[in-house]
Design a protein around this motif. Structure first.
Motif, short mmCIF file in Angstrom:
data_model
loop_
_atom_site.label_atom_id
_atom_site.label_comp_id
_atom_site.label_asym_id
_atom_site.label_seq_id
_atom_site.Cartn_x
_atom_site.Cartn_y
_atom_site.Cartn_z
N MET A 194 4.53 13.98 54.63
CA MET A 194 4.60 15.40 54.38
C MET A 194 3.29 16.04 54.85
O MET A 194 2.21 15.58 54.50
CB MET A 194 4.82 15.64 52.88
CG MET A 194 5.12 17.05 52.53
SD MET A 194 5.38 17.36 50.77
CE MET A 194 7.02 16.74 50.54
N ASP A 242 3.46 21.65 54.23
CA ASP A 242 4.65 21.34 53.42
C ASP A 242 4.27 21.07 51.97
O ASP A 242 4.98 21.49 51.05
CB ASP A 242 5.39 20.12 53.98
CG ASP A 242 6.06 20.40 55.31
OD1 ASP A 242 6.30 21.59 55.63
OD2 ASP A 242 6.36 19.43 56.03
N GLN A 243 3.15 20.38 51.76
CA GLN A 243 2.69 20.10 50.40
C GLN A 243 2.34 21.39 49.67
O GLN A 243 2.69 21.56 48.51
CB GLN A 243 1.48 19.18 50.41
CG GLN A 243 1.80 17.74 50.72
CD GLN A 243 0.55 16.88 50.79
OE1 GLN A 243 -0.55 17.36 51.07
NE2 GLN A 243 0.72 15.59 50.54
N LEU A 247 5.54 23.20 48.78
CA LEU A 247 6.19 22.52 47.67
C LEU A 247 5.48 22.82 46.36
O LEU A 247 6.12 23.13 45.35
CB LEU A 247 6.24 21.01 47.91
CG LEU A 247 6.85 20.18 46.79
CD1 LEU A 247 8.31 20.55 46.57
CD2 LEU A 247 6.69 18.70 47.07
N LEU A 248 4.16 22.76 46.35
CA LEU A 248 3.41 23.04 45.13
C LEU A 248 3.59 24.49 44.67
O LEU A 248 3.67 24.76 43.48
CB LEU A 248 1.93 22.71 45.30
CG LEU A 248 1.60 21.22 45.31
CD1 LEU A 248 0.13 20.99 45.61
CD2 LEU A 248 1.97 20.58 43.98
N GLN A 288 6.28 26.24 45.19
CA GLN A 288 7.63 26.30 44.63
C GLN A 288 7.67 25.69 43.24
O GLN A 288 8.29 26.24 42.34
CB GLN A 288 8.63 25.58 45.55
CG GLN A 288 10.06 25.67 45.06
CD GLN A 288 10.54 27.11 44.96
OE1 GLN A 288 10.36 27.89 45.89
NE2 GLN A 288 11.15 27.47 43.85
N ILE A 289 6.96 24.59 43.06
CA ILE A 289 6.90 23.94 41.75
C ILE A 289 6.24 24.88 40.74
O ILE A 289 6.72 25.03 39.62
CB ILE A 289 6.16 22.59 41.85
CG1 ILE A 289 7.06 21.56 42.54
CG2 ILE A 289 5.70 22.09 40.48
CD1 ILE A 289 6.37 20.26 42.89
N ASP A 318 8.70 27.65 39.90
CA ASP A 318 9.75 27.14 39.01
C ASP A 318 9.22 26.96 37.59
O ASP A 318 9.90 27.31 36.63
CB ASP A 318 10.31 25.81 39.52
CG ASP A 318 11.09 25.94 40.81
OD1 ASP A 318 11.44 27.09 41.19
OD2 ASP A 318 11.37 24.90 41.45
N THR A 345 12.53 17.50 41.06
CA THR A 345 11.64 17.85 42.17
C THR A 345 10.28 17.18 42.03
O THR A 345 9.77 16.58 42.98
CB THR A 345 11.45 19.38 42.26
OG1 THR A 345 12.73 19.99 42.40
CG2 THR A 345 10.56 19.76 43.42
N ALA A 379 8.94 14.18 44.44
CA ALA A 379 7.76 14.50 45.24
C ALA A 379 6.55 13.68 44.80
O ALA A 379 5.48 13.79 45.40
CB ALA A 379 7.44 15.99 45.13
#
Length: 101
Positions: free
Chosen positions: A1, A5-6, A9-10, A12-13, A16, A41, A45
């Protein structure tokens, strides 16, 4: 990744988790699904627990600052430790199930 991308993703986490915090003490019928999706997730991940705690603390700090700007007490934020405990318990269960397979 990739690093980009990381970061995505973080973010988005974190988003959420913010929504889980907001909905945690409400009657939101979809909260359980949101928690399950979040745990899945984080588990897939391979996000370390200290990073989840860091995200929690950052969000609580943001909420605290907002409450202070509004002239309100931030004492109720202490109750949100229950959210962190619940999330970590779900994550531990996911790890336990993965190990037993």
């Amino acid at each position: 990744m990739t690093q980009v991308d990381q970061r995505v993703l973080l973010q988005q986490i974190k988003s959420d988790y913010r929504q889980i915090l907001i909905d945690y003490f409400t009657t939101d019928k979809t909260l359980k699904e949101k928690i399950d999706k979040f745990i899945n997730t984080v588990f897939c991940a391979n996000i370390p627990v200290p990073q989840i705690i860091e995200i929690h603390m950052e969000l609580i700090d943001e909420f605290s600052k907002q409450l202070k700007l509004e002239g309100r007490s931030d004492e109720t934020l202490l109750d949100y430790r229950l959210t962190l405990i619940d999330i970590l318990a779900h994550l531990c269960e996911a790890y336990r199930c993965a190990i037993s397979k």
